[in-house]
Scaffold this motif. Structure first.
Motif, PDB file in Angstrom:
ATOM      1  N   LEU A  77     -62.198  43.834  -7.985  1.00  0.00           N
ATOM      2  CA  LEU A  77     -63.046  42.848  -7.335  1.00  0.00           C
ATOM      3  C   LEU A  77     -62.251  42.077  -6.285  1.00  0.00           C
ATOM      4  O   LEU A  77     -61.092  41.731  -6.506  1.00  0.00           O
ATOM      5  N   PHE A  78     -62.888  41.788  -5.179  1.00  0.00           N
ATOM      6  CA  PHE A  78     -62.233  41.047  -4.104  1.00  0.00           C
ATOM      7  C   PHE A  78     -61.764  39.680  -4.595  1.00  0.00           C
ATOM      8  O   PHE A  78     -60.656  39.241  -4.280  1.00  0.00           O
ATOM      9  N   THR A  79     -62.587  38.992  -5.364  1.00  0.00           N
ATOM     10  CA  THR A  79     -62.221  37.658  -5.836  1.00  0.00           C
ATOM     11  C   THR A  79     -60.997  37.698  -6.752  1.00  0.00           C
ATOM     12  O   THR A  79     -60.151  36.808  -6.708  1.00  0.00           O
ATOM     13  N   ASP A  80     -60.901  38.750  -7.571  1.00  0.00           N
ATOM     14  CA  ASP A  80     -59.752  38.862  -8.468  1.00  0.00           C
ATOM     15  C   ASP A  80     -58.458  39.051  -7.682  1.00  0.00           C
ATOM     16  O   ASP A  80     -57.447  38.405  -7.956  1.00  0.00           O
ATOM     17  N   ILE A  81     -58.483  39.950  -6.708  1.00  0.00           N
ATOM     18  CA  ILE A  81     -57.264  40.236  -5.952  1.00  0.00           C
ATOM     19  C   ILE A  81     -56.881  39.044  -5.085  1.00  0.00           C
ATOM     20  O   ILE A  81     -55.702  38.739  -4.902  1.00  0.00           O
ATOM     21  N   THR A  82     -57.879  38.333  -4.549  1.00  0.00           N
ATOM     22  CA  THR A  82     -57.582  37.181  -3.692  1.00  0.00           C
ATOM     23  C   THR A  82     -56.978  36.048  -4.499  1.00  0.00           C
ATOM     24  O   THR A  82     -56.047  35.378  -4.047  1.00  0.00           O
ATOM     25  N   GLU A  83     -57.488  35.828  -5.694  1.00  0.00           N
ATOM     26  CA  GLU A  83     -56.927  34.774  -6.538  1.00  0.00           C
ATOM     27  C   GLU A  83     -55.518  35.119  -7.002  1.00  0.00           C
ATOM     28  O   GLU A  83     -54.669  34.236  -7.153  1.00  0.00           O
ATOM     29  N   ASN A 107     -64.348  27.579  -0.174  1.00  0.00           N
ATOM     30  CA  ASN A 107     -65.528  27.128   0.573  1.00  0.00           C
ATOM     31  C   ASN A 107     -66.312  28.246   1.256  1.00  0.00           C
ATOM     32  O   ASN A 107     -67.520  28.113   1.461  1.00  0.00           O
ATOM     33  N   HIS A 108     -65.640  29.344   1.598  1.00  0.00           N
ATOM     34  CA  HIS A 108     -66.311  30.335   2.439  1.00  0.00           C
ATOM     35  C   HIS A 108     -66.269  31.775   1.916  1.00  0.00           C
ATOM     36  O   HIS A 108     -66.989  32.621   2.439  1.00  0.00           O
ATOM     37  N   LEU A 109     -65.453  32.054   0.907  1.00  0.00           N
ATOM     38  CA  LEU A 109     -65.326  33.444   0.471  1.00  0.00           C
ATOM     39  C   LEU A 109     -65.661  33.664  -0.999  1.00  0.00           C
ATOM     40  O   LEU A 109     -66.269  34.681  -1.339  1.00  0.00           O
ATOM     41  N   LYS A 110     -65.289  32.742  -1.855  1.00  0.00           N
ATOM     42  CA  LYS A 110     -65.448  32.973  -3.297  1.00  0.00           C
ATOM     43  C   LYS A 110     -66.893  33.222  -3.677  1.00  0.00           C
ATOM     44  O   LYS A 110     -67.201  34.215  -4.363  1.00  0.00           O
ATOM     45  N   GLY A 111     -67.802  32.359  -3.265  1.00  0.00           N
ATOM     46  CA  GLY A 111     -69.210  32.541  -3.613  1.00  0.00           C
ATOM     47  C   GLY A 111     -69.852  33.687  -2.860  1.00  0.00           C
ATOM     48  O   GLY A 111     -70.641  34.459  -3.424  1.00  0.00           O
ATOM     49  N   LEU A 146     -58.870  37.042   4.429  1.00  0.00           N
ATOM     50  CA  LEU A 146     -59.376  38.370   4.075  1.00  0.00           C
ATOM     51  C   LEU A 146     -58.299  39.432   4.239  1.00  0.00           C
ATOM     52  O   LEU A 146     -58.034  40.230   3.329  1.00  0.00           O
ATOM     53  N   ASN A 147     -57.665  39.455   5.399  1.00  0.00           N
ATOM     54  CA  ASN A 147     -56.678  40.504   5.681  1.00  0.00           C
ATOM     55  C   ASN A 147     -55.410  40.340   4.849  1.00  0.00           C
ATOM     56  O   ASN A 147     -54.817  41.335   4.419  1.00  0.00           O
ATOM     57  N   GLN A 148     -54.987  39.093   4.609  1.00  0.00           N
ATOM     58  CA  GLN A 148     -53.812  38.891   3.769  1.00  0.00           C
ATOM     59  C   GLN A 148     -54.074  39.375   2.340  1.00  0.00           C
ATOM     60  O   GLN A 148     -53.198  39.953   1.696  1.00  0.00           O
ATOM     61  N   SER A 149     -55.291  39.151   1.852  1.00  0.00           N
ATOM     62  CA  SER A 149     -55.658  39.626   0.511  1.00  0.00           C
ATOM     63  C   SER A 149     -55.666  41.150   0.459  1.00  0.00           C
ATOM     64  O   SER A 149     -55.176  41.753  -0.508  1.00  0.00           O
ATOM     65  N   LEU A 150     -56.227  41.771   1.496  1.00  0.00           N
ATOM     66  CA  LEU A 150     -56.286  43.231   1.535  1.00  0.00           C
ATOM     67  C   LEU A 150     -54.894  43.846   1.629  1.00  0.00           C
ATOM     68  O   LEU A 150     -54.601  44.860   0.989  1.00  0.00           O
ATOM     69  N   LYS A 151     -54.036  43.222   2.424  1.00  0.00           N
ATOM     70  CA  LYS A 151     -52.664  43.729   2.530  1.00  0.00           C
ATOM     71  C   LYS A 151     -51.929  43.583   1.202  1.00  0.00           C
ATOM     72  O   LYS A 151     -51.138  44.456   0.816  1.00  0.00           O
ATOM     73  N   PHE A 152     -52.192  42.477   0.516  1.00  0.00           N
ATOM     74  CA  PHE A 152     -51.582  42.269  -0.802  1.00  0.00           C
ATOM     75  C   PHE A 152     -52.037  43.359  -1.763  1.00  0.00           C
ATOM     76  O   PHE A 152     -51.234  43.913  -2.520  1.00  0.00           O
ATOM     77  N   ALA A 153     -53.330  43.681  -1.744  1.00  0.00           N
ATOM     78  CA  ALA A 153     -53.861  44.735  -2.614  1.00  0.00           C
ATOM     79  C   ALA A 153     -53.228  46.078  -2.285  1.00  0.00           C
ATOM     80  O   ALA A 153     -52.912  46.871  -3.178  1.00  0.00           O
ATOM     81  N   SER A 154     -53.030  46.314  -0.985  1.00  0.00           N
ATOM     82  CA  SER A 154     -52.424  47.576  -0.557  1.00  0.00           C
ATOM     83  C   SER A 154     -51.005  47.721  -1.096  1.00  0.00           C
ATOM     84  O   SER A 154     -50.615  48.787  -1.578  1.00  0.00           O
ATOM     85  N   ARG A 155     -50.246  46.617  -1.018  1.00  0.00           N
ATOM     86  CA  ARG A 155     -48.855  46.662  -1.491  1.00  0.00           C
ATOM     87  C   ARG A 155     -48.786  46.676  -3.018  1.00  0.00           C
ATOM     88  O   ARG A 155     -48.013  47.430  -3.602  1.00  0.00           O
ATOM     89  N   ARG A 156     -49.608  45.844  -3.628  1.00  0.00           N
ATOM     90  CA  ARG A 156     -49.509  45.642  -5.076  1.00  0.00           C
ATOM     91  C   ARG A 156     -50.026  46.824  -5.872  1.00  0.00           C
ATOM     92  O   ARG A 156     -49.465  47.195  -6.910  1.00  0.00           O
ATOM     93  N   TYR A 157     -51.104  47.427  -5.390  1.00  0.00           N
ATOM     94  CA  TYR A 157     -51.738  48.496  -6.163  1.00  0.00           C
ATOM     95  C   TYR A 157     -51.780  49.824  -5.431  1.00  0.00           C
ATOM     96  O   TYR A 157     -52.488  50.741  -5.850  1.00  0.00           O
ATOM     97  N   VAL A 158     -51.033  49.927  -4.331  1.00  0.00           N
ATOM     98  CA  VAL A 158     -50.918  51.167  -3.577  1.00  0.00           C
ATOM     99  C   VAL A 158     -52.300  51.712  -3.226  1.00  0.00           C
ATOM    100  O   VAL A 158     -52.648  52.849  -3.542  1.00  0.00           O
ATOM    101  N   LEU A 159     -53.113  50.901  -2.588  1.00  0.00           N
ATOM    102  CA  LEU A 159     -54.460  51.288  -2.200  1.00  0.00           C
ATOM    103  C   LEU A 159     -54.558  51.423  -0.686  1.00  0.00           C
ATOM    104  O   LEU A 159     -53.799  50.813   0.051  1.00  0.00           O
ATOM    105  N   SER A 160     -55.498  52.216  -0.257  1.00  0.00           N
ATOM    106  CA  SER A 160     -55.779  52.343   1.167  1.00  0.00           C
ATOM    107  C   SER A 160     -56.941  51.404   1.500  1.00  0.00           C
ATOM    108  O   SER A 160     -58.085  51.660   1.142  1.00  0.00           O
ATOM    109  N   VAL A 161     -56.626  50.292   2.156  1.00  0.00           N
ATOM    110  CA  VAL A 161     -57.651  49.297   2.479  1.00  0.00           C
ATOM    111  C   VAL A 161     -57.657  49.050   3.980  1.00  0.00           C
ATOM    112  O   VAL A 161     -56.630  49.177   4.648  1.00  0.00           O
ATOM    113  N   PRO A 162     -58.813  48.679   4.550  1.00  0.00           N
ATOM    114  CA  PRO A 162     -58.904  48.482   6.007  1.00  0.00           C
ATOM    115  C   PRO A 162     -58.353  47.126   6.425  1.00  0.00           C
ATOM    116  O   PRO A 162     -58.262  46.196   5.622  1.00  0.00           O
TER     117      PRO A 162
END
Length: 378
Positions: A77-83, A107-111, A146-162
């Motif tokens: 989930l996006f919210t899990d990886i961002t947190e 304020n703008h992404l979680k909900g 958004l992009n910092q979270s996606l990059k974190f997911a890419s590094r942390r879990y070896v995923l291909s994210v845009p």
């Protein structure tokens, strides 16, 4: 080529992929899912975990990736990886950076992106979920998170994210202005009449271009009287706090960036004014503690009113300093370093606003040049 009997293969992008069968409860059938890794051994270990826990969340056991959910792109989930990313920011970055990112997320992404998987985060999906009324500055911050979270997911879990691209500006840029020569002519007599510490702060800002937070955090030890140099070592700002009686608190931190930690030459005139207020206190404007930027802003508005000028933000003094420097012939590189910018382009595009008189002066110089050519040719 896949390893025989293991469903593990090396992809063209250099990563290893392992596939396994999982039972889909809603579809009531078996489906194939994938895990990814940088090595064959890593994927093999992930496959072993997934095969043991197929159809249910991973548990926090020794050796497993500490993530609440299936370790694959469709199950995160996006919210899990961002947190999780925000927690990393809280532990490794400046408190002000964490607060900024956290406020944007809350304020703008979680909900908006609750229950949305990483695989569903696309440019079209994001654009469709964000309001058209958001300012360009806020949009920039949102896409940064958004992009910092996606990059974190890419590094942390070896995923291909845009990597998401912020859409073109939806609103016209606001023109950032400086004080005109007429406004400065009204302001300076007021500053030099019955000068107090607040008026001195305005004078210092007009001579140095300091940011408000940097000005409020200045200490007497930051001034080298012999060499006539002011060093910017810190900044102060009011930030939201938790688990305290107050909602906000003043927080002193390192400057905005490494470029913001800088030295600025001081004129003899400024040093003379400063010397009249020199004392044994720690801070130049706050005494024993740094000055609250809101208090400085309030007094600046009183000074403007005394000078008969309209209400303005304190930051206009920084714009005015930059504009005056350029109009008096300061080279952009020197100005950029005094302002603490990482790139001269920021200085030119954001802070330098040539007046019509300056443009006319350049045209007159060109006319003189053409006249000399014409006279020589004739």
């Amino acid at each position: 080529m896949a390893r025989h009997g293991e469903n593990i293969r090396k992809r063209k992008d250099g990563r290893w992929e392992g596939r396994y069968r999982d039972y889909h409860k809603e579809k009531e059938k078996c489906i194939y899912r994938s895990v990814y890794g940088r090595s064959y051994k890593e994927v093999k270990e992930k496959l072993a975990i997934q095969r043991n826990f197929s159809g249910k969340p991973l548990q926090k056991e020794s050796g497993q990736i500490p993530f609440h959910g299936l370790c694959m792109e469709n199950g995160i989930l996006f919210t899990d990886i961002t947190e999780e990313w925000l927690e990393m920011v809280r532990q490794t970055k400046k408190p002000s950076t964490y607060v900024k990112y956290s406020v944007v997320y809350q304020n703008h992404l979680k909900g908006t992106f609750r229950d949305v998987f990483l695989s569903e985060i696309t440019e079209a999906a994001v654009t469709g979920k964000l309001s058209d009324s958001l300012s360009d500055s806020l949009l920039k911050s949102i896409y940064c998170v958004l992009n910092q979270s996606l990059k974190f997911a890419s590094r942390r879990y070896v995923l291909s994210v845009p990597i998401l691209k912020k859409p073109a500006s939806r609103m016209p840029n606001k023109t950032v202005t400086a004080l005109t020569r007429k406004e400065q002519a009204k302001l300076f007599p007021v500053l030099y009449q019955n000068t107090d510490s607040f008026k001195m702060a305005v004078i210092l800002c007009l001579y140095t271009g300091l940011r408000l937070g940097e000005l409020c955090a200045l200490r007497w030890s930051d001034i080298d009287w012999e060499n006539q140099i002011l060093t910017v070592n810190r900044t102060v700002q009011r930030l939201p706090v938790k688990n305290q009686n107050k909602k906000t608190a003043l927080l002193e931190t390192a400057p905005k960036s490494s470029y913001s930690r800088r030295e600025i030459p001081l004129s003899a005139a400024v040093l003379k004014i400063l010397s009249h207020f020199r004392n044994n206190k720690k801070y130049i404007f706050g005494g024993d503690t740094s000055m609250d930027p809101r208090k400085m802003q309030r007094h600046f508005k009183k000074i403007l009113k005394e000078a008969g000028l309209s209400d303005k933000n304190f930051h206009i003094l920084r714009h005015t300093f930059a504009t005056n420097c350029i109009e008096e012939g300061t080279d952009v590189k020197s100005l950029s370093e005094m302002l603490g910018h990482s790139d001269v382009g920021i200085t030119l595009n954001r802070y330098v606003h040539p007046t019509m008189n300056t443009k006319r002066k350049h045209i007159d110089i060109l006319s003189t040049f053409y006249g000399q050519i014409y006279g020589w040719a004739g």
